[in-house]
Design an enzyme around this catalytic site. Sequence first.
Site, mmCIF file in Angstrom:
data_model
loop_
_atom_site.group_PDB
_atom_site.id
_atom_site.type_symbol
_atom_site.label_atom_id
_atom_site.label_comp_id
_atom_site.label_asym_id
_atom_site.label_seq_id
_atom_site.Cartn_x
_atom_site.Cartn_y
_atom_site.Cartn_z
ATOM 1 N N MET A 1 1.321 -2.805 7.882
ATOM 2 C CA MET A 1 1.515 -1.604 7.073
ATOM 3 C C MET A 1 2.275 -1.962 5.804
ATOM 4 S SD MET A 1 3.389 1.941 8.085
ATOM 5 C CE MET A 1 2.492 2.456 9.512
ATOM 6 N N CYS A 2 1.929 -1.311 4.734
ATOM 7 C CA CYS A 2 2.652 -1.466 3.479
ATOM 8 C C CYS A 2 2.592 -0.121 2.780
ATOM 9 C CB CYS A 2 2.008 -2.510 2.565
ATOM 10 S SG CYS A 2 2.165 -4.202 3.161
ATOM 11 N N GLY A 3 3.431 0.064 1.794
ATOM 12 C CA GLY A 3 3.391 1.292 0.999
ATOM 13 C C GLY A 3 3.103 0.957 -0.448
ATOM 14 N N ARG B 1 7.180 2.575 5.307
ATOM 15 C CA ARG B 1 5.928 1.824 5.433
ATOM 16 C C ARG B 1 6.124 0.340 5.153
ATOM 17 N NH1 ARG B 1 1.177 4.652 5.745
ATOM 18 N NH2 ARG B 1 0.143 2.697 5.273
#
Lengths: 302, 230
Positions: free
Chosen positions: A1-3, A32
């Site tokens: 997950m990343c934002g 995130r």
Amino acid sequence: MCGIVGLFLKDPALQPRLGALMAPMLAEMTERGPDSAGFAIYRDGAPHPTLSCLGPLCTDWKAVAASLTQATGAAVEVETIADHALLRVWGDLRAARAHLIETFPQVTVTASGEAIEIFKGIGDPMDVARTFGLESRSGTHGIAHTRMATESAVTISGSHPFSTGPDTCLVHNGSLSNHHLLRAFLEARGERLQTENDSEVAAAFLAWRMREGDSLKQALHAALNRLDGFYTLTIGTRDGFAVLRDPIACKPAVLAETDQWVAMASEFRAIAPLPGVENARIWEPEPGVVYSWGGEARAVAA
Amino acid sequence: MTMTLTNTGLIDLSDTTVREANATLQAATEGAFTLANPGGKHALACGLQHPVSVTIKGHTGYYAGGMNKLAEITIEGNAGTGLAENIMSGVVRVTGDASQSAGATGHGGLVVIEGNASARCGISMKGVDIVVGGNVGHMSAFMAQAGNLVVLGDAGPDLGDSIYEAQIFVRGSVDRLGTDCIEKEMRPEHIALVAQLMDRAGLYADPAEFRRYGSARQLYHFKIDNAGAY
């Protein structure tokens, strides 16, 4: 997950507040990607050719600048912030970038261009934002990223955004499966990569396409054909802003647009604090469709 | 902390945590609530088990109205990923668009999306009815086991891939049917069913304009001819 967050201002009156508008967006995406963060700002005002660099705290940036001047004949001014340095280079940026990478292996050139500046770090995204003064920065557009490392270690070199071409940068949520092959392909065509990260390969791919004469839109269509894996990408150029999701579209994205701005985020909650959001057109970008704003101008082949 | 109001009231999410808001809604046995300033927050109005009515004034994040039982939830805005996931009964309505996996694994009740739903709408649905006013994205009704998906607009690629016994009704075009999903005859009882589902959803179109899709049943039965492979 990343934002991911991105903000492209249409209303010049908002430019002094670019960083102040982006900081709450970045903060909202902390969950995130709490392990590292970074942001790219495209400055407003006159062009100012700059290399954004990072290196160990003991780096003698004056010596780096002197070496650059000696090698390229260009005057260089240095501005340091924590482990970063902005080198204002009055000369050929591409040559200057190549010289730095060649001569100072401990230095990473995170960006080069007339408007772009990139800052990145490990740890809480808002600490990174505070260290590099995101909130007080002005500009025309910016993109930022909060990282939850999956493919590679939590290191500063794994932090986004990635940039290998002039005034072009990219943030990525996802993972690419063909980045080893593409890396070799791009290196054979003169692209200079500095990390083992898959996302840097995507950045280099776009930089290569645009160096070959593609517009941002054309480069992204080429990326759709060549990048294999999961990705939601947000891309900045000197005067452009774009979003692309892979055809499977597992990685989230929301776009919002008003007369004053275009905003992109992994989740709506990062867009919610923006002024005028109640009147924004809000939608989820379709899989495999290129969304772009701003100049179709080709990137300067520096 | 659970707020003192029990069976009616306004909950402002700008000064109330999601946990507090959900605890209040879960404790209520009847009545009507309004959630103000949702700001795209996740897991709003989840796990409700009583016939309360909840109106959310704005856009929600992931899993809004999840695991709903008996409650009627209306989101006046868009919903993020996993709207009404695993809904058991009751109604979850969105006046705008819903992101991917709306109504995922739902066992019963009704999910209404007045706008568009993105990819994987009704994935693994197990009895829920889903009515979408606009379009649905790719791989909708993937592995859908029971229930009905009614789409007033168009469907994206790979509709109903690996579908079991759910029924899909689409009024517009279908980009591409998924593996083992075929078009089936639209008989009078299906037209009546679509009319009844649209009526419950408050969305209207000519039920005779819909086409029906379902399982070819080639994928989920073991083929005895293959027994020799073991």
